[in-house]
Design a protein around this motif. Sequence first.
Motif, PDB file in Angstrom:
ATOM      1  N   ILE A   1      17.610 -45.853  -8.266  1.00  0.00           N
ATOM      2  CA  ILE A   1      17.111 -46.168  -6.997  1.00  0.00           C
ATOM      3  C   ILE A   1      17.929 -47.467  -6.474  1.00  0.00           C
ATOM      4  CG2 ILE A   1      15.526 -47.062  -5.493  1.00  0.00           C
ATOM      5  CD1 ILE A   1      15.730 -43.800  -5.460  1.00  0.00           C
ATOM      6  N   GLU A   2      17.814 -48.365  -7.641  1.00  0.00           N
ATOM      7  CA  GLU A   2      18.486 -49.622  -7.470  1.00  0.00           C
ATOM      8  C   GLU A   2      19.808 -49.811  -7.195  1.00  0.00           C
ATOM      9  OE1 GLU A   2      17.335 -51.946 -10.802  1.00  0.00           O
ATOM     10  OE2 GLU A   2      15.334 -52.632  -9.919  1.00  0.00           O
ATOM     11  N   ALA A   3      20.731 -48.741  -7.675  1.00  0.00           N
ATOM     12  CA  ALA A   3      21.990 -48.356  -7.544  1.00  0.00           C
ATOM     13  C   ALA A   3      22.226 -47.898  -6.225  1.00  0.00           C
ATOM     14  CB  ALA A   3      22.606 -47.521  -8.467  1.00  0.00           C
TER      15      ALA A   3
ATOM     16  N   ALA B   1      10.576 -48.719   3.376  1.00  0.00           N
ATOM     17  CA  ALA B   1      12.102 -49.378   3.256  1.00  0.00           C
ATOM     18  C   ALA B   1      12.949 -48.398   3.535  1.00  0.00           C
ATOM     19  CB  ALA B   1      12.123 -50.050   1.909  1.00  0.00           C
ATOM     20  N   LEU B   2      12.745 -47.215   3.429  1.00  0.00           N
ATOM     21  CA  LEU B   2      14.208 -46.301   3.574  1.00  0.00           C
ATOM     22  C   LEU B   2      13.335 -45.154   4.774  1.00  0.00           C
ATOM     23  CD1 LEU B   2      14.585 -45.142  -0.099  1.00  0.00           C
ATOM     24  CD2 LEU B   2      15.647 -46.878   1.286  1.00  0.00           C
ATOM     25  N   THR B   3      14.267 -45.210   5.916  1.00  0.00           N
ATOM     26  CA  THR B   3      13.854 -44.622   7.015  1.00  0.00           C
ATOM     27  C   THR B   3      14.260 -42.839   6.761  1.00  0.00           C
ATOM     28  OG1 THR B   3      14.338 -46.568   8.277  1.00  0.00           O
ATOM     29  CG2 THR B   3      14.108 -44.434   9.506  1.00  0.00           C
ATOM     30  N   ALA B   4      13.034 -42.361   6.901  1.00  0.00           N
ATOM     31  CA  ALA B   4      13.294 -40.737   7.069  1.00  0.00           C
ATOM     32  C   ALA B   4      13.863 -40.403   8.358  1.00  0.00           C
ATOM     33  CB  ALA B   4      12.162 -40.156   6.348  1.00  0.00           C
ATOM     34  N   ALA B   5      14.930 -39.817   8.456  1.00  0.00           N
ATOM     35  CA  ALA B   5      15.652 -39.413   9.472  1.00  0.00           C
ATOM     36  C   ALA B   5      15.483 -37.919   9.616  1.00  0.00           C
ATOM     37  CB  ALA B   5      17.035 -39.770   9.547  1.00  0.00           C
ATOM     38  N   PRO B   6      14.641 -37.168  10.363  1.00  0.00           N
ATOM     39  CA  PRO B   6      14.575 -35.769  10.461  1.00  0.00           C
ATOM     40  C   PRO B   6      15.936 -35.366  10.938  1.00  0.00           C
ATOM     41  CG  PRO B   6      13.247 -36.855  12.296  1.00  0.00           C
ATOM     42  CD  PRO B   6      13.867 -38.123  11.254  1.00  0.00           C
ATOM     43  N   ALA B   7      16.602 -34.490  10.083  1.00  0.00           N
ATOM     44  CA  ALA B   7      18.040 -34.051  10.684  1.00  0.00           C
ATOM     45  C   ALA B   7      18.151 -32.557  10.165  1.00  0.00           C
ATOM     46  CB  ALA B   7      18.909 -34.915   9.868  1.00  0.00           C
TER      47      ALA B   7
ATOM     48  N   LEU C   1      10.847 -41.931  -4.696  1.00  0.00           N
ATOM     49  CA  LEU C   1      10.861 -42.845  -3.450  1.00  0.00           C
ATOM     50  C   LEU C   1       9.514 -43.004  -2.912  1.00  0.00           C
ATOM     51  CD1 LEU C   1      13.767 -41.210  -1.160  1.00  0.00           C
ATOM     52  CD2 LEU C   1      13.651 -43.372  -2.638  1.00  0.00           C
ATOM     53  N   ARG C   2       8.786 -41.907  -3.076  1.00  0.00           N
ATOM     54  CA  ARG C   2       7.092 -41.979  -2.780  1.00  0.00           C
ATOM     55  C   ARG C   2       6.326 -42.836  -3.680  1.00  0.00           C
ATOM     56  NH1 ARG C   2       6.505 -35.823  -0.931  1.00  0.00           N
ATOM     57  NH2 ARG C   2       7.415 -36.194   1.161  1.00  0.00           N
ATOM     58  N   VAL C   3       6.688 -42.620  -5.048  1.00  0.00           N
ATOM     59  CA  VAL C   3       5.909 -43.432  -5.995  1.00  0.00           C
ATOM     60  C   VAL C   3       6.267 -44.928  -6.176  1.00  0.00           C
ATOM     61  CG1 VAL C   3       5.676 -43.826  -8.596  1.00  0.00           C
ATOM     62  CG2 VAL C   3       5.631 -41.492  -7.554  1.00  0.00           C
ATOM     63  N   ALA C   4       7.543 -44.989  -5.776  1.00  0.00           N
ATOM     64  CA  ALA C   4       7.978 -46.620  -5.681  1.00  0.00           C
ATOM     65  C   ALA C   4       7.424 -47.148  -4.207  1.00  0.00           C
ATOM     66  CB  ALA C   4       9.335 -46.576  -5.797  1.00  0.00           C
ATOM     67  N   GLY C   5       7.179 -46.683  -3.348  1.00  0.00           N
ATOM     68  CA  GLY C   5       6.690 -47.055  -2.162  1.00  0.00           C
ATOM     69  C   GLY C   5       7.734 -47.564  -1.328  1.00  0.00           C
ATOM     70  N   LEU C   6       8.960 -46.737  -1.435  1.00  0.00           N
ATOM     71  CA  LEU C   6      10.219 -46.915  -0.850  1.00  0.00           C
ATOM     72  C   LEU C   6      10.138 -46.171   0.783  1.00  0.00           C
ATOM     73  CD1 LEU C   6      12.753 -47.263  -3.552  1.00  0.00           C
ATOM     74  CD2 LEU C   6      11.530 -49.145  -2.635  1.00  0.00           C
ATOM     75  N   GLU C   7       9.376 -45.586   0.864  1.00  0.00           N
ATOM     76  CA  GLU C   7       9.348 -44.769   2.237  1.00  0.00           C
ATOM     77  C   GLU C   7       9.525 -45.657   3.299  1.00  0.00           C
ATOM     78  OE1 GLU C   7       7.565 -40.262   1.512  1.00  0.00           O
ATOM     79  OE2 GLU C   7       5.902 -41.821   1.612  1.00  0.00           O
TER      80      GLU C   7
ATOM     81  N   ALA D   1      12.662 -34.523  -7.617  1.00  0.00           N
ATOM     82  CA  ALA D   1      12.855 -35.836  -8.331  1.00  0.00           C
ATOM     83  C   ALA D   1      13.141 -36.943  -7.478  1.00  0.00           C
ATOM     84  CB  ALA D   1      13.830 -35.684  -9.400  1.00  0.00           C
ATOM     85  N   VAL D   2      14.036 -36.918  -6.561  1.00  0.00           N
ATOM     86  CA  VAL D   2      14.316 -38.117  -5.777  1.00  0.00           C
ATOM     87  C   VAL D   2      13.295 -38.241  -4.745  1.00  0.00           C
ATOM     88  CG1 VAL D   2      15.962 -38.865  -3.999  1.00  0.00           C
ATOM     89  CG2 VAL D   2      16.888 -37.733  -5.960  1.00  0.00           C
ATOM     90  N   THR D   3      12.829 -37.382  -4.078  1.00  0.00           N
ATOM     91  CA  THR D   3      11.618 -37.460  -3.161  1.00  0.00           C
ATOM     92  C   THR D   3      10.441 -38.095  -3.982  1.00  0.00           C
ATOM     93  OG1 THR D   3      12.501 -35.753  -1.821  1.00  0.00           O
ATOM     94  CG2 THR D   3      10.126 -36.313  -1.413  1.00  0.00           C
ATOM     95  N   ARG D   4      10.124 -37.614  -4.964  1.00  0.00           N
ATOM     96  CA  ARG D   4       8.788 -38.265  -5.793  1.00  0.00           C
ATOM     97  C   ARG D   4       9.243 -39.606  -6.131  1.00  0.00           C
ATOM     98  NH1 ARG D   4       7.907 -37.126 -11.626  1.00  0.00           N
ATOM     99  NH2 ARG D   4       5.917 -38.175 -11.822  1.00  0.00           N
TER     100      ARG D   4
END
Length: 109
Positions: free
Chosen positions: A58-60, A96-102, A88-94, A83-86
């Motif tokens: 995630i840092e990369a 900081a990272l804008t979920a764009a409904p597309a 992002l949620r566990v790290a509390g990055l939601e 795995a990626v979604t999990r």
Amino acid sequence: QLRVAHSDAATALWSACGEFDIATAAALGRALQRQFRRGPRDLELDVSAVTFIDVVGIEAVLAVAQQAQAIGGSLRLIRPSRAVTRLLRVAGLEAALTAAPAARGALAV
């Protein structure tokens, strides 16, 4: 594993598969940074086949996203796997990272 799926003047679409961790994050980060120097400033990274990602992975991704923003571009994670979604949620990055409904289920970074 990382490969270019499509590239045009505006956007490059890459796909990543397998594990994205301390062993692979640096190489992936370097490859994506080279893409920004060579071509389109907007990058979409399909992470639907990423089976494992850790904090280093995630840092990369965040480092590449910051580089993209610095040159007026963007990085979008397309079709994030569980795995990626999990992570992002566990790290509390939601926040900081804008979920764009597309239509393609993209997550803007």
